[in-house]
Design a protein around this motif. Structure first.
Motif, PDB file in Angstrom:
ATOM      1  N   TYR A 139       2.715   8.024  -7.045  1.00 30.58           N
ATOM      2  CA  TYR A 139       2.438   8.495  -5.691  1.00 30.58           C
ATOM      3  C   TYR A 139       3.490   8.059  -4.684  1.00 30.58           C
ATOM      4  O   TYR A 139       3.515   8.556  -3.557  1.00 30.58           O
ATOM      5  CB  TYR A 139       1.050   8.026  -5.249  1.00 30.58           C
ATOM      6  CG  TYR A 139      -0.041   8.462  -6.211  1.00 30.58           C
ATOM      7  CD1 TYR A 139      -0.026   9.745  -6.757  1.00 30.58           C
ATOM      8  CD2 TYR A 139      -1.059   7.589  -6.569  1.00 30.58           C
ATOM      9  CE1 TYR A 139      -1.006  10.145  -7.639  1.00 30.58           C
ATOM     10  CE2 TYR A 139      -2.051   7.987  -7.461  1.00 30.58           C
ATOM     11  CZ  TYR A 139      -2.019   9.261  -7.998  1.00 30.58           C
ATOM     12  OH  TYR A 139      -2.989   9.670  -8.876  1.00 30.58           O
ATOM     13  N   TYR A 144      -0.411  11.573  -3.415  1.00 30.45           N
ATOM     14  CA  TYR A 144      -1.590  11.996  -4.178  1.00 30.45           C
ATOM     15  C   TYR A 144      -2.111  13.347  -3.703  1.00 30.45           C
ATOM     16  O   TYR A 144      -2.393  14.239  -4.509  1.00 30.45           O
ATOM     17  CB  TYR A 144      -2.681  10.939  -4.061  1.00 30.45           C
ATOM     18  CG  TYR A 144      -4.001  11.347  -4.694  1.00 30.45           C
ATOM     19  CD1 TYR A 144      -4.144  11.372  -6.070  1.00 30.45           C
ATOM     20  CD2 TYR A 144      -5.085  11.711  -3.894  1.00 30.45           C
ATOM     21  CE1 TYR A 144      -5.347  11.745  -6.657  1.00 30.45           C
ATOM     22  CE2 TYR A 144      -6.289  12.089  -4.470  1.00 30.45           C
ATOM     23  CZ  TYR A 144      -6.420  12.105  -5.856  1.00 30.45           C
ATOM     24  OH  TYR A 144      -7.611  12.486  -6.430  1.00 30.45           O
ATOM     25  N   VAL A 148      -2.404  16.948  -6.020  1.00 29.96           N
ATOM     26  CA  VAL A 148      -3.657  17.544  -6.497  1.00 29.96           C
ATOM     27  C   VAL A 148      -4.185  18.657  -5.602  1.00 29.96           C
ATOM     28  O   VAL A 148      -5.170  19.309  -5.957  1.00 29.96           O
ATOM     29  CB  VAL A 148      -4.754  16.468  -6.643  1.00 29.96           C
ATOM     30  CG1 VAL A 148      -4.313  15.375  -7.592  1.00 29.96           C
ATOM     31  CG2 VAL A 148      -5.142  15.880  -5.289  1.00 29.96           C
ATOM     32  N   THR A 236      -9.115  13.924 -17.830  1.00 31.91           N
ATOM     33  CA  THR A 236     -10.469  13.570 -17.378  1.00 31.91           C
ATOM     34  C   THR A 236     -10.627  12.061 -17.276  1.00 31.91           C
ATOM     35  O   THR A 236     -11.195  11.542 -16.303  1.00 31.91           O
ATOM     36  CB  THR A 236     -11.519  14.149 -18.343  1.00 31.91           C
ATOM     37  OG1 THR A 236     -11.341  15.573 -18.444  1.00 31.91           O
ATOM     38  CG2 THR A 236     -12.931  13.849 -17.849  1.00 31.91           C
ATOM     39  N   PHE A 239      -8.864  10.728 -14.260  1.00 27.57           N
ATOM     40  CA  PHE A 239      -9.675  10.964 -13.059  1.00 27.57           C
ATOM     41  C   PHE A 239     -10.757   9.886 -12.911  1.00 27.57           C
ATOM     42  O   PHE A 239     -10.980   9.356 -11.824  1.00 27.57           O
ATOM     43  CB  PHE A 239     -10.314  12.348 -13.135  1.00 27.57           C
ATOM     44  CG  PHE A 239     -11.394  12.576 -12.117  1.00 27.57           C
ATOM     45  CD1 PHE A 239     -11.080  12.873 -10.807  1.00 27.57           C
ATOM     46  CD2 PHE A 239     -12.732  12.483 -12.477  1.00 27.57           C
ATOM     47  CE1 PHE A 239     -12.080  13.079  -9.859  1.00 27.57           C
ATOM     48  CE2 PHE A 239     -13.738  12.681 -11.542  1.00 27.57           C
ATOM     49  CZ  PHE A 239     -13.415  12.982 -10.227  1.00 27.57           C
ATOM     50  N   ILE A 240     -11.404   9.546 -14.028  1.00 28.86           N
ATOM     51  CA  ILE A 240     -12.453   8.520 -13.997  1.00 28.86           C
ATOM     52  C   ILE A 240     -11.868   7.157 -13.639  1.00 28.86           C
ATOM     53  O   ILE A 240     -12.417   6.438 -12.798  1.00 28.86           O
ATOM     54  CB  ILE A 240     -13.169   8.464 -15.361  1.00 28.86           C
ATOM     55  CG1 ILE A 240     -13.943   9.765 -15.604  1.00 28.86           C
ATOM     56  CG2 ILE A 240     -14.116   7.262 -15.430  1.00 28.86           C
ATOM     57  CD1 ILE A 240     -14.522   9.886 -17.005  1.00 28.86           C
ATOM     58  N   TYR A 241     -10.738   6.813 -14.251  1.00 36.62           N
ATOM     59  CA  TYR A 241     -10.086   5.535 -13.958  1.00 36.62           C
ATOM     60  C   TYR A 241      -9.774   5.418 -12.464  1.00 36.62           C
ATOM     61  O   TYR A 241     -10.034   4.394 -11.840  1.00 36.62           O
ATOM     62  CB  TYR A 241      -8.782   5.413 -14.750  1.00 36.62           C
ATOM     63  CG  TYR A 241      -8.923   4.861 -16.148  1.00 36.62           C
ATOM     64  CD1 TYR A 241      -9.929   5.290 -17.005  1.00 36.62           C
ATOM     65  CD2 TYR A 241      -8.027   3.907 -16.621  1.00 36.62           C
ATOM     66  CE1 TYR A 241     -10.037   4.806 -18.298  1.00 36.62           C
ATOM     67  CE2 TYR A 241      -8.121   3.403 -17.916  1.00 36.62           C
ATOM     68  CZ  TYR A 241      -9.130   3.861 -18.749  1.00 36.62           C
ATOM     69  OH  TYR A 241      -9.235   3.357 -20.013  1.00 36.62           O
ATOM     70  N   GLN A 242      -9.189   6.497 -11.921  1.00 33.48           N
ATOM     71  CA  GLN A 242      -8.692   6.415 -10.550  1.00 33.48           C
ATOM     72  C   GLN A 242      -9.801   6.593  -9.514  1.00 33.48           C
ATOM     73  O   GLN A 242      -9.909   5.783  -8.585  1.00 33.48           O
ATOM     74  CB  GLN A 242      -7.621   7.483 -10.328  1.00 33.48           C
ATOM     75  CG  GLN A 242      -7.141   7.552  -8.884  1.00 33.48           C
ATOM     76  CD  GLN A 242      -5.983   8.478  -8.717  1.00 33.48           C
ATOM     77  OE1 GLN A 242      -4.861   8.170  -9.119  1.00 33.48           O
ATOM     78  NE2 GLN A 242      -6.217   9.642  -8.124  1.00 33.48           N
ATOM     79  N   ASP A 243     -10.621   7.620  -9.646  1.00 31.78           N
ATOM     80  CA  ASP A 243     -11.546   7.972  -8.580  1.00 31.78           C
ATOM     81  C   ASP A 243     -12.903   7.294  -8.695  1.00 31.78           C
ATOM     82  O   ASP A 243     -13.654   7.292  -7.721  1.00 31.78           O
ATOM     83  CB  ASP A 243     -11.731   9.493  -8.534  1.00 31.78           C
ATOM     84  CG  ASP A 243     -10.466  10.205  -8.113  1.00 31.78           C
ATOM     85  OD1 ASP A 243     -10.173  10.213  -6.912  1.00 31.78           O
ATOM     86  OD2 ASP A 243      -9.755  10.726  -8.981  1.00 31.78           O
ATOM     87  N   ILE A 244     -13.207   6.742  -9.869  1.00 34.04           N
ATOM     88  CA  ILE A 244     -14.478   6.026 -10.018  1.00 34.04           C
ATOM     89  C   ILE A 244     -14.245   4.519 -10.073  1.00 34.04           C
ATOM     90  O   ILE A 244     -14.902   3.737  -9.379  1.00 34.04           O
ATOM     91  CB  ILE A 244     -15.236   6.516 -11.262  1.00 34.04           C
ATOM     92  CG1 ILE A 244     -15.625   7.993 -11.075  1.00 34.04           C
ATOM     93  CG2 ILE A 244     -16.492   5.663 -11.510  1.00 34.04           C
ATOM     94  CD1 ILE A 244     -16.366   8.595 -12.239  1.00 34.04           C
ATOM     95  N   HIS A 246     -11.197   3.123  -9.426  1.00 38.54           N
ATOM     96  CA  HIS A 246     -10.128   2.799  -8.469  1.00 38.54           C
ATOM     97  C   HIS A 246      -8.968   2.043  -9.114  1.00 38.54           C
ATOM     98  O   HIS A 246      -8.411   1.119  -8.527  1.00 38.54           O
ATOM     99  CB  HIS A 246     -10.701   1.999  -7.294  1.00 38.54           C
ATOM    100  CG  HIS A 246     -11.862   2.680  -6.626  1.00 38.54           C
ATOM    101  ND1 HIS A 246     -11.735   3.852  -5.919  1.00 38.54           N
ATOM    102  CD2 HIS A 246     -13.191   2.366  -6.603  1.00 38.54           C
ATOM    103  CE1 HIS A 246     -12.913   4.235  -5.457  1.00 38.54           C
ATOM    104  NE2 HIS A 246     -13.823   3.353  -5.857  1.00 38.54           N
ATOM    105  N   LEU A 248      -5.279   2.662 -10.272  1.00 38.35           N
ATOM    106  CA  LEU A 248      -4.218   3.641 -10.068  1.00 38.35           C
ATOM    107  C   LEU A 248      -3.275   3.719 -11.258  1.00 38.35           C
ATOM    108  O   LEU A 248      -3.019   2.715 -11.931  1.00 38.35           O
ATOM    109  CB  LEU A 248      -3.424   3.282  -8.806  1.00 38.35           C
ATOM    110  CG  LEU A 248      -4.183   3.361  -7.475  1.00 38.35           C
ATOM    111  CD1 LEU A 248      -3.266   2.937  -6.333  1.00 38.35           C
ATOM    112  CD2 LEU A 248      -4.715   4.768  -7.235  1.00 38.35           C
TER     113      LEU A 248
END
Length: 368
Positions: A139, A144, A148, A236, A239-244, A246, A248
Motif C-alpha cells: 500500500y 488500498y 480495490v 479470500t 481478505f480475512i487476514y486483513q479486514d477481520i 487486521h 496487513l
C-alpha cells in the motif's frame, strides 16, 4: 455458417448421429441425443454446452469429410457453443467478443494499459521504484482504496452477466415442463464438473492433440481449474487476514494466503502454458476457429496474471516490487473486464448442462 445456419447444420448432423448411434457410449451428448427425434434450437444449445470437445466421436466416425454426410460433431457443437455465448451475453455489442477475439483483446489490453498509465501518472517514481518492507508495503506503492475500488464493481458486473446468461440457458434448453431435480442429481453433476469427468474421451482420454487418446488435456485443464480455485482461496484468506484480523500484507511464506497463492500460481502457469502448447499442436479439422481464438486470449490473460502474481511474491522485498505489482494489478484488471465475455462463461453453461443431463436421465424418455 453464422446464426441460424449453425443451428440448422447442427440439427442435420445430430439427426444422422441419432440414426447411426455408433458413438452412443462415448459421452453424455450421445445419450442425450437418443432421447430426441428432432433437434430444435434449445436442444442444440443444450447439447453444445454438454459437449466437452474430447473429439472421440470425430475420429471414430465413418461419415466425416470427405464423406457426403460431412459429419463433424466437435466442430459444429463448438460453433453452436459460441453462438450461445453470444446470444445470452449482455450488452450485445460486447457479446460480439465471442465471435471476434479482437474485441476481447481490446477490452483486456485496454484496461491493463489504463491501469499501468494511471500508475505512472499518480505514483511518484521514488515510491514506485523503491524497496518497501514490513506490513502494508504494497500500500506504500498503491493505496488500498485505489487497489480495490474497481474490483467489486467488475466482479459483481461479471456475476450479473453470467447469472443472466445462466437463466436464459435454463429457460431456453428446457425440453419438457415440470422437470425437477434433487440433491443427488445436483451432487452428481457437480462431481462431474469439478472432477472433469468427461474429459476422458469415452475412457482412454481425449483425442488431443491428435487421433491418439491421451490424458494430457485433462491434466493441464485440471491444473488450470484447481489453480484458479486455489488462488481464489488465497485471495479470500488475505481478505480475512486483513479486514477481520487486521494483519496487513505481505504475509509470511508459511501463511495461508501465500501457500494457496503459490500452489495456485504455479498450477496456473503450468496449466495455461500446457494448454496453449497442445492447442497449437492440435488437429484443426475438428476445431472451430472462433472458439480457438477465444481460448488463446483467455489462457494468455490468465497465465500472465498468475506469472506477474508469482513475480510480485518473489521480488516483494526488492525495488522491483512496485513496478511488478502494478503489472500484476493491470493483468487482474484486464482479466476482470474481459471475464464476462471470455472462456470463463463455459464453466457456467457446462455445469448447468450437466445438471440438466442428470435431471433428464431420471425422466421418462418423452421424445422417443
Amino acid at each position: 455458417m453464422p446464426g441460424l445456419d449453425v443451428i440448422q447444420e447442427a440439427g442435420r448432423q445430430l439427426v444422422i448421429c441419432n440414426a447411426c448411434r455408433y458413438c452412443e457410449g462415448y459421452c453424455p451428448v450421445f445419450r442425450a441425443i437418443e432421447t430426441r427425434r428432432d433437434f430444435k434450437q434449445g436442444d442444440v444449445f443444450y447439447l453444445s454446452n454438454l459437449c466437452h470437445d474430447c473429439r472421440a466421436c470425430y475420429y471414430a466416425c465413418m461419415y466425416t469429410p470427405p464423406h457426403e454426410f460431412a459429419i463433424n460433431i466437435p466442430q459444429i457443437l463448438a460453433e453452436s457453443r459460441v453462438e450461445t455465448y453470444w446470444r445470452w451475453s449482455w450488452p450485445a455489442f460486447l457479446g460480439r467478443a465471442y465471435k471476434n477475439r479482437n474485441v476481447t483483446v481490446f477490452l483486456a489490453a485496454g484496461m491493463a494499459l489504463l491501469v499501468a498509465a494511471l500508475a505512472l501518472v499518480f505514483i511518484p517514481s521514488e515510491s514506485l521504484f523503491a524497496a518497501h518492507l514490513g506490513p502494508g508495503a504494497f500500500y506504500e506503492v498503491v493505496p488500498y482504496l485505489a487497489m480495490v475500488a474497481g474490483a467489486p464493481i467488475l466482479f459483481f458486473y461479471g456475476i450479473a452477466v453470467w447469472l443472466r446468461g445462466g437463466a436464459r440457458f435454463w429457460s431456453e434448453t428446457r425440453s419438457a415442463p415440470g422437470e425437477r431435480g434433487n440433491w443427488k442429481m445436483l451432487t452428481t453433476a457437480l462431481g462431474a464438473a469439478f472432477g472433469l469427468e468427461y474429459l476422458k474421451g469415452g475412457g482412454p482420454g481425449c483425442f488431443y492433440p491428435d487421433e491418439r487418446p491421451s490424458s494430457v488435456r485433462r491434466f493441464y485443464h485440471s491444473l488450470t481449474f484447481w489453480g484458479f480455485l486455489s488462488d481464489f482461496v488465497s485471495t479470500t484468506l488475505a481478505f480475512i487476514y486483513q479486514d477481520i484480523f487486521h494483519i496487513l500484507p505481505p504475509y509470511s511464506l508459511t501463511s495461508g494466503p501465500v501457500i494457496f497463492g503459490v500452489i495456485g500460481g504455479v498450477a496456473l502457469i503450468i496449466g495455461t502454458c500446457g494448454l496453449i502448447y497442445f492447442k497449437l499442436q492440435s488437429d484443426r479439422a475438428p476445431a472451430a476457429a472462433t472458439a480457438s481464438g477465444m481460448d488463446y486470449v483467455f489462457l494468455v490473460t490468465l497465465g500472465l496474471t498468475a506469472l506477474t502474481g508469482m513475480l510480485t511474491l518473489i521480488f516483494r522485498d526488492t525495488a522491483a516490487m512496485g513496478s511488478i505489482l502494478v503489472l500484476h494489478l493491470a493483468c487482474i484488471a484486464g482479466l476482470f473486464i474481459s471475464a464476462p465475455y471470455g472462456k470463463f462463461v463455459h464453466a457456467i453453461y457446462r455445469t448447468l448442462a450437466l445438471i440438466r443431463y442428470e435431471i433428464e436421465q431420471e425422466q421418462p424418455h418423452r421424445h422417443c
